[in-house]
Design an enzyme around this catalytic site. Structure first.
Site, PDB file in Angstrom:
ATOM      1  N   GLY A  53      40.294  27.941  48.160  1.00  0.00           N
ATOM      2  CA  GLY A  53      39.390  27.428  47.129  1.00  0.00           C
ATOM      3  C   GLY A  53      40.110  26.811  45.958  1.00  0.00           C
ATOM      4  O   GLY A  53      39.502  26.424  44.989  1.00  0.00           O
ATOM      5  N   CYS A  54      41.410  26.715  46.037  1.00  0.00           N
ATOM      6  CA  CYS A  54      42.160  26.083  44.960  1.00  0.00           C
ATOM      7  C   CYS A  54      42.901  24.888  45.536  1.00  0.00           C
ATOM      8  O   CYS A  54      43.244  24.861  46.696  1.00  0.00           O
ATOM      9  CB  CYS A  54      43.189  27.043  44.384  1.00  0.00           C
ATOM     10  SG  CYS A  54      42.589  28.715  44.209  1.00  0.00           S
TER      11      CYS A  54
END
Ligand SMILES: Cc1ncc(COP(=O)(O)O)c(C=O)c1O
Lengths: 146, 426
Positions: free
Chosen positions: A54-55
């Protein structure tokens, strides 16, 4: 007797520290500084199962339960993210699973990081928090079984 | 140089004439309301144009005008509003036809954008024409939207994917392309200009060579349409894909150009209203081009406003815009190169205005956050071209991409921001 600070107390402490800054430049300087100071994670821990998705950047995080408290360690290839992780660790590490699960963590909002970081990045921050709480939940569940 | 531009809004509702002596970037900026934004207390510097361009007032007005004055479903109605809406919708088709010099208006199919245009060709032409043993050639600098559809079709048909490699400057290695191009190749699908590197590919050479072995050629025009003059007849490509939002138009609308003979032979993409001639439970017949490929109520408002965008660009003149953007790219490239530890990714001889770079010891995400903090919007990451990033051995880049409204002073803001960020981060 030296009490360890509660999660809420540490959150408040960070909010106080940030209130000293007038500009975003100073806030980032501080976060970057914390990022640089975060103790690096040994290479053996930098494997896929410890990655947080998610980054744009990669975060690796490990945790362990010692005497009923959860201890986290983490690293990232991006410095600002590392600074954010280091704050989360400072707040949550060394507390009982239930306290971590209950933690509101509104300091993120109060220091302006939730609004300030664009949605895509703040998702990264949120997935870090999620992972930390998930680990605590797992320890909690295991303790319940014993 | 004198440019006079007639900016004509749908239904002759508003005619505005621009007179420029030379290219006046400040006058151009007046047309884009969002450029007045303040971000993090600083004037916005918008350098994320390869992701999407900002919209001029004429486009915003065209959208509002449509909804305020003549919103109606098109083609089927006989009332006045339906007629006006249909006329405006179809007028965009004519404008697109002229914009890319297509032979016939029926060769212009409206889609949601490049992604849908490529998928349309994949699921109709490729799915029915390819078989096991056939090969599809793409390049090493494709956007994921020009990779994944072919992988999916490959799985369905057994056709194999071949990739033209990229050299260290970010150019296609054309000798390798000619090696790959055998009789087995049935389709070549390549990007005209790379979104991550800016490289302009020699598509004419690719198309001519591919046609010699009987292959069909699709060109991803996502990045080229806004910068280069496009003449699909001269290129002789079989398919060409466009996204409106990268040409100063609205999101959610795009174009597939296809040669009539191919489009005629292709089965429909989606079934529904509008795309049929007669429907019975026994047999349904397809509508004529282009409607065969435009099932359902289309995106009328955005299509109508796309005309305003293309007229705006044509009014100023692509050559004039290009001159300005090339000068910006040259200036930005020089300035970037003067920064210690910076590495430009994509140094092709022929480029559109994209400057991609990495800074030694600095993560692109950190740079992106700190530049945003200076009001500078750049893109960081892999830009939906992961295989290309792997080719360069990097997880991503920081990308500044320029449009007609950007200025040298804005480049200076980015460079100053970079110096500041690098000092903090190292
Ligand atoms: C080269 C290229 N191809 C395809 C696309 C996909 O376009 P869209 O998302 O508008 O369908 C893009 C958009 O980033 C692009 O730059």
């Amino acid at each position: 007797m030296s009490e360890i600070k509660s999660i809420a107390e540490t959150e408040e402490e960070i909010v106080d520290e940030f209130s000293l800054f007038d500009s975003w430049d100073e806030k980032y300087e501080y976060i970057i500084d914390m990022g640089k100071k975060l103790k690096p994670l040994e290479d053996e821990h930098k494997k896929d199962e410890n990655k947080i998705k998610g980054c744009q950047s990669t975060v690796w995080m490990v945790s362990e339960l010692k005497d009923g408290k959860v201890y986290y360690r983490a690293e990232s290839d991006a410095v600002i993210v590392k600074g954010l992780v280091s704050m989360l660790i400072r707040v949550l590490s060394g507390h009982a699973p239930q306290e971590i699960i209950n933690a509101k963590l509104d300091f993120i909002d109060k220091i302006g990081m939730k609004q300030h970081l664009a949605q895509t990045r703040s998702n990264g921050l949120l997935s870090m928090v999620k992972q930390m709480k998930l680990d605590a939940t797992v320890y909690q569940a295991k303790a319940g079984m014993n | 140089m004198v440019n006079s531009a007639s900016l004509c809004l749908c239904g002759e509702k508003m005619i505005q004439t621009l007179e420029h002596t030379a290219f006046d970037v400040q006058a151009i900026r007046q047309h884009f309301p969002v450029l007045n934004r303040v971000v993090k207390g600083k004037p916005l510097v918008y350098f994320d144009n390869a992701a999407t361009t900002q919209k001029p007032q004429v486009v915003i007005d065209a959208l509002a005008d449509y909804y305020k004055n003549y919103n109606a479903n098109i083609h089927r109605g006989i009332h006045s509003l339906a007629e006006e809406a249909t006329a405006a919708y179809e007028a965009t088709r004519d404008t697109v036809q002229q914009f890319i010099h297509a032979k016939e208006r029926e060769e212009i199919i409206f889609t949601r954008g490049v992604t849908e245009s490529i998928n349309l060709v994949a699921y109709t032409w490729a799915r029915t024409n390819l078989k096991a043993g056939d090969e599809i050639i793409i390049s090493g600098m494709e956007h994921h939207s020009n990779i994944v559809p072919w992988q999916l079709i490959g799985e369905m048909t057994g056709a194999k994917l071949k990739v033209i490699p990229v050299n260290d400057s970010g150019e296609l290695i054309m000798e390798e392309f000619h090696q790959l191009l055998t009789e087995k190749v049935k389709l070549v699908s390549v990007v005209h200009a790379s979104n991550s590197l800016g490289t302009i590919n020699p598509v004419k050479e690719i198309i001519d060579a591919a046609h010699k072995v009987g292959a069909v050629v699709m060109i991803d025009g996502a990045q080229s349409t806004v910068h280069l003059d496009i003449d699909v007849q001269e290129l002789d490509c079989d398919f060409f894909a466009i996204s409106s939002h990268k040409v100063y138009g609205p999101t959610g609308i795009g174009v597939l150009y296809g040669k009539r003979a191919l489009l005629e032979a292709m089965p429909p993409f989606m079934g529904g209203g509008e795309m049929i001639k007669d429907v019975s439970f026994e047999k349904t017949t397809w509508n004529d081009l282009p409607y065969k490929f435009e099932a359902g109520t289309p995106n009328i408002a955005d299509t109508v406003a796309l005309k305003a965008a293309l007229d705006f660009v044509s009014g100023i003149g692509k050559a004039t815009i290009r001159q300005h953007e090339d000068a910006l790219l040259k200036y930005a490239t020089e300035q970037l190169q003067s920064i210690d530890g910076i590495r430009l990714i994509g140094t092709a001889k022929q480029k559109v205005s994209v400057a991609s770079y990495v800074v030694e010891g600095v993560h692109p995400q950190d740079l992106g956050i700190l530049l945003d903090n200076q009001g500078v919007a750049v893109r960081t990451g892999h830009h939906c071209t992961q295989p290309l990033m792997n080719r360069f051995g990097i997880p991503g880049t920081t990308r500044a991409s320029f449009a007609m409204y950007n200025t040298k002073e804005e480049v200076d803001v980015m460079i100053a921001g970079l110096h500041k960020a690098i000092k903090l981060l190292r």
